[in-house]
Design a protein around this motif. Structure first.
Motif, mmCIF file in Angstrom:
data_model
loop_
_atom_site.group_PDB
_atom_site.id
_atom_site.type_symbol
_atom_site.label_atom_id
_atom_site.label_comp_id
_atom_site.label_asym_id
_atom_site.label_seq_id
_atom_site.Cartn_x
_atom_site.Cartn_y
_atom_site.Cartn_z
ATOM 1 N N VAL A 261 45.166 39.930 36.592
ATOM 2 C CA VAL A 261 44.310 41.118 36.463
ATOM 3 C C VAL A 261 42.862 40.748 36.770
ATOM 4 C CG1 VAL A 261 43.392 42.828 34.857
ATOM 5 C CG2 VAL A 261 45.831 42.302 34.836
ATOM 6 N N ARG A 262 42.402 39.633 36.224
ATOM 7 C CA ARG A 262 41.031 39.183 36.492
ATOM 8 C C ARG A 262 40.820 38.946 37.982
ATOM 9 N NH1 ARG A 262 39.254 34.559 32.246
ATOM 10 N NH2 ARG A 262 37.601 34.463 33.797
ATOM 11 N N ARG A 263 41.801 38.343 38.622
ATOM 12 C CA ARG A 263 41.673 38.079 40.057
ATOM 13 C C ARG A 263 41.535 39.379 40.841
ATOM 14 N NH1 ARG A 263 46.634 35.745 43.583
ATOM 15 N NH2 ARG A 263 47.305 37.896 43.220
ATOM 16 N N ASN A 264 42.354 40.360 40.501
ATOM 17 C CA ASN A 264 42.297 41.623 41.239
ATOM 18 C C ASN A 264 41.051 42.437 40.916
ATOM 19 O OD1 ASN A 264 44.641 40.963 42.498
ATOM 20 N ND2 ASN A 264 45.891 42.578 41.583
ATOM 21 N N LEU A 265 40.574 42.357 39.673
ATOM 22 C CA LEU A 265 39.310 43.014 39.330
ATOM 23 C C LEU A 265 38.160 42.406 40.128
ATOM 24 C CD1 LEU A 265 39.596 43.392 35.434
ATOM 25 C CD2 LEU A 265 39.604 45.238 37.122
ATOM 26 N N SER A 266 38.180 41.088 40.265
ATOM 27 C CA SER A 266 37.109 40.415 41.008
ATOM 28 C C SER A 266 37.164 40.742 42.492
ATOM 29 C CB SER A 266 37.202 38.902 40.815
ATOM 30 O OG SER A 266 38.362 38.371 41.434
ATOM 31 N N ARG A 267 38.327 41.201 42.966
ATOM 32 C CA ARG A 267 38.480 41.550 44.385
ATOM 33 C C ARG A 267 38.258 43.040 44.641
ATOM 34 N NH1 ARG A 267 43.779 37.875 46.111
ATOM 35 N NH2 ARG A 267 42.780 35.842 45.749
ATOM 36 N N GLY A 268 37.810 43.741 43.608
ATOM 37 C CA GLY A 268 37.433 45.138 43.820
ATOM 38 C C GLY A 268 38.469 46.169 43.434
ATOM 39 N N HIS A 269 39.627 45.741 42.941
ATOM 40 C CA HIS A 269 40.635 46.705 42.500
ATOM 41 C C HIS A 269 40.226 47.273 41.145
ATOM 42 C CE1 HIS A 269 43.539 45.799 45.670
ATOM 43 N NE2 HIS A 269 43.204 44.528 45.512
ATOM 44 N N SER A 270 40.499 48.548 40.926
ATOM 45 C CA SER A 270 40.126 49.188 39.677
ATOM 46 C C SER A 270 41.197 48.973 38.619
ATOM 47 C CB SER A 270 39.910 50.684 39.892
ATOM 48 O OG SER A 270 41.142 51.327 40.182
ATOM 49 N N ALA A 271 40.777 49.100 37.361
ATOM 50 C CA ALA A 271 41.726 48.959 36.256
ATOM 51 C C ALA A 271 42.793 50.043 36.313
ATOM 52 C CB ALA A 271 40.982 49.003 34.929
ATOM 53 N N SER A 272 42.404 51.254 36.718
ATOM 54 C CA SER A 272 43.372 52.351 36.775
ATOM 55 C C SER A 272 44.474 52.074 37.794
ATOM 56 C CB SER A 272 42.651 53.665 37.116
ATOM 57 O OG SER A 272 41.987 53.577 38.370
ATOM 58 N N GLU A 273 44.141 51.404 38.894
ATOM 59 C CA GLU A 273 45.159 51.046 39.891
ATOM 60 C C GLU A 273 46.240 50.174 39.277
ATOM 61 O OE1 GLU A 273 43.925 50.009 44.125
ATOM 62 O OE2 GLU A 273 42.036 49.744 43.047
ATOM 63 N N MET A 274 45.831 49.300 38.365
ATOM 64 C CA MET A 274 46.763 48.346 37.751
ATOM 65 C C MET A 274 47.265 48.815 36.393
ATOM 66 S SD MET A 274 44.845 44.769 38.730
ATOM 67 C CE MET A 274 43.201 45.308 38.228
ATOM 68 N N ASN A 275 46.902 50.050 36.002
ATOM 69 C CA ASN A 275 47.323 50.605 34.719
ATOM 70 C C ASN A 275 46.862 49.730 33.548
ATOM 71 O OD1 ASN A 275 48.556 52.661 33.255
ATOM 72 N ND2 ASN A 275 50.494 51.559 33.089
ATOM 73 N N VAL A 276 45.634 49.204 33.662
ATOM 74 C CA VAL A 276 45.053 48.363 32.618
ATOM 75 C C VAL A 276 44.240 49.241 31.662
ATOM 76 C CG1 VAL A 276 43.443 46.466 32.137
ATOM 77 C CG2 VAL A 276 44.957 46.348 34.126
ATOM 78 N N PRO A 277 44.485 49.180 30.352
ATOM 79 C CA PRO A 277 43.734 50.001 29.394
ATOM 80 C C PRO A 277 42.233 49.695 29.441
ATOM 81 C CG PRO A 277 45.682 49.045 28.355
ATOM 82 C CD PRO A 277 45.544 48.390 29.686
ATOM 83 N N PHE A 278 41.420 50.680 29.030
ATOM 84 C CA PHE A 278 39.973 50.552 29.102
ATOM 85 C C PHE A 278 39.463 49.338 28.329
ATOM 86 C CE2 PHE A 278 35.814 51.441 27.188
ATOM 87 C CZ PHE A 278 35.043 51.642 28.322
ATOM 88 N N MET A 279 39.922 49.173 27.072
ATOM 89 C CA MET A 279 39.443 48.062 26.246
ATOM 90 C C MET A 279 39.850 46.718 26.834
ATOM 91 S SD MET A 279 37.642 49.425 23.944
ATOM 92 C CE MET A 279 37.387 48.002 22.893
ATOM 93 N N LYS A 280 41.047 46.661 27.395
ATOM 94 C CA LYS A 280 41.500 45.421 28.030
ATOM 95 C C LYS A 280 40.626 45.094 29.234
ATOM 96 C CE LYS A 280 44.512 42.061 28.692
ATOM 97 N NZ LYS A 280 44.685 40.982 27.705
ATOM 98 N N GLU A 281 40.307 46.116 30.018
ATOM 99 C CA GLU A 281 39.438 45.912 31.182
ATOM 100 C C GLU A 281 38.088 45.349 30.760
ATOM 101 O OE1 GLU A 281 37.257 48.551 34.687
ATOM 102 O OE2 GLU A 281 38.149 49.521 32.936
ATOM 103 N N LYS A 282 37.464 45.933 29.711
ATOM 104 C CA LYS A 282 36.141 45.489 29.279
ATOM 105 C C LYS A 282 36.179 44.074 28.723
ATOM 106 C CE LYS A 282 34.477 49.219 30.719
ATOM 107 N NZ LYS A 282 33.846 49.166 32.061
ATOM 108 N N ALA A 283 37.253 43.741 28.002
ATOM 109 C CA ALA A 283 37.383 42.383 27.470
ATOM 110 C C ALA A 283 37.487 41.366 28.602
ATOM 111 C CB ALA A 283 38.599 42.294 26.556
#
Length: 351
Positions: A261-283
């Motif tokens: 998830v961290r790798r894909n966030l760093s590459r510009g993918h959004s949390a919603s694309e990966m179905n990652v909860p808001f709090m998990k994304e912020k952590a």
């Protein structure tokens, strides 16, 4: 003839006895390397796609059927009828291994084909196509000299209903098989349970798979749906590739979930694309920010007491954040409890 939807017959077009021996010869659907299955018997490198003169990719959507339970066939009678058609003593035939029976039938098939390739069938799901699939199909292609390998792949509707979700869409799985050099012909929307009509339509001589017992939805959990082929000599054994499977690959991804998830966030993918909860994304974003800051400090103050002190402080702040906002933190627990109470109140107001 009993319940064609879940029975195969061991047939030789020149023998009425053999047709009787194979009637109802099995609930189909392969397993092993393909997820639902990949195995096979194969042929020479010159057996290219489209060698039969038509489109090498065929759809058999009409063959899609539900998994159903049927009365267990009389395997003893099937085996003895097959032995009679092949002019083999029944007792000796039943005492043979499935490999020995297949070798005897192969001689008859070769004579019937008169130099044309022996046609073999392997099917499966082939999700996240990997080297285990490729090795199984390579082995299939090289198991028998001068043979033609037909590979069936089940569609999404059937697979999701009988086995579960797949990572790849059926069109992607078909395309993966199209690029495998060991495959001569592809049947898309392949049936889970192979019918007599399917075997006749595709002119199949052997069903190929590893020898481990394989059950299916709607059948006895201890049953081997390949036994009808084994007892009638229409089963060609292949070997499994140990150490790799689609399930194993998915487990690896789940195990390192945060890292991916961290790798894909760093590459510009959004949390919603990966179905990652808001709090998990912020952590995770905080973790990534701390990692970047720590790395920068190390570069500037490499080896200095200042760098060590700052790094320790950042670790402390990071731990406090996780303690406050982590999945099992008191704040998150209270939020879940409040949500549960609101849900209960809503239900009471409705009912």
């Amino acid at each position: 003839m009993a319940a064609r939807a879940v029975k195969r017959r061991a047939r030789d077009e020149d023998s009425d006895d053999e047709a009787a021996a194979g009637a109802g010869a099995g609930a189909g659907g392969a397993g092993g390397a393909g997820g639902k299955g990949a195995g096979g018997a194969g042929g020479p490198p010159d057996a290219k796609r489209g060698r039969t003169g038509g489109d090498p990719v065929k759809s058999d959507s009409a063959s899609v059927s539900s998994a159903v339970s049927v009365e267990k066939p009389d395997y003893e009678a099937m085996g003895r009828a097959a032995a009679k058609s092949l002019k083999v003593d029944g007792d000796k035939w039943m005492a043979m291994t499935h490999n020995q029976r297949a070798e005897i039938r192969l001689k008859v098939v070769r004579a019937k084909r008169k130099g044309a390739p022996v046609r073999c069938y392997a099917d499966g799901i082939f999700d996240m196509f990997h080297y285990g699939h490729a090795r199984a199909l390579e082995q299939a292609k090289n198991s028998l000299p001068n043979s033609f390998l037909v590979v069936g792949c089940c569609n999404d509707e059937l697979t999701h209903r009988l086995k579960g979700r797949t990572v790849m869409k059926d069109t992607e799985r078909y395309e993966s098989l199209r690029h495998c050099k060991w495959v001569d012909e592809i049947v898309t929307s392949a049936p889970w349970f192979i019918t007599d009509e399917f075997m006749e339509e595709h002119d199949i001589d052997f069903v190929c798979h590893d020898a481990l017992p394989y059950g299916a939805p709607g059948t006895d959990a201890t049953a081997d749906i390949y036994y009808p082929f084994k007892v009638t000599g229409r089963f060609w054994e292949t070997q499994r590739t140990e150490g790799v499977s689609t399930s194993e690959l998915i487990i690896r991804i789940i195990k390192d979930y945060d890292e991916f998830v961290r790798r894909n966030l760093s590459r510009g993918h959004s949390a919603s694309e990966m179905n990652v909860p808001f709090m998990k994304e912020k952590a995770l974003q905080l973790d990534m920010a701390f990692d970047r800051a720590r790395s920068s400090i190390k570069e500037v103050f490499s080896g200095s007491p200042v760098a060590r002190g700052v790094g320790e402080k950042m670790d402390e702040i990071q731990a406090q954040f996780v303690e406050l906002f982590g999945k099992n933190s008191s704040l998150r627990t209270k939020l879940r409890q409040a949500r549960g109470q609101l849900t209960a109140l809503a239900r009471e107001s409705i009912f």
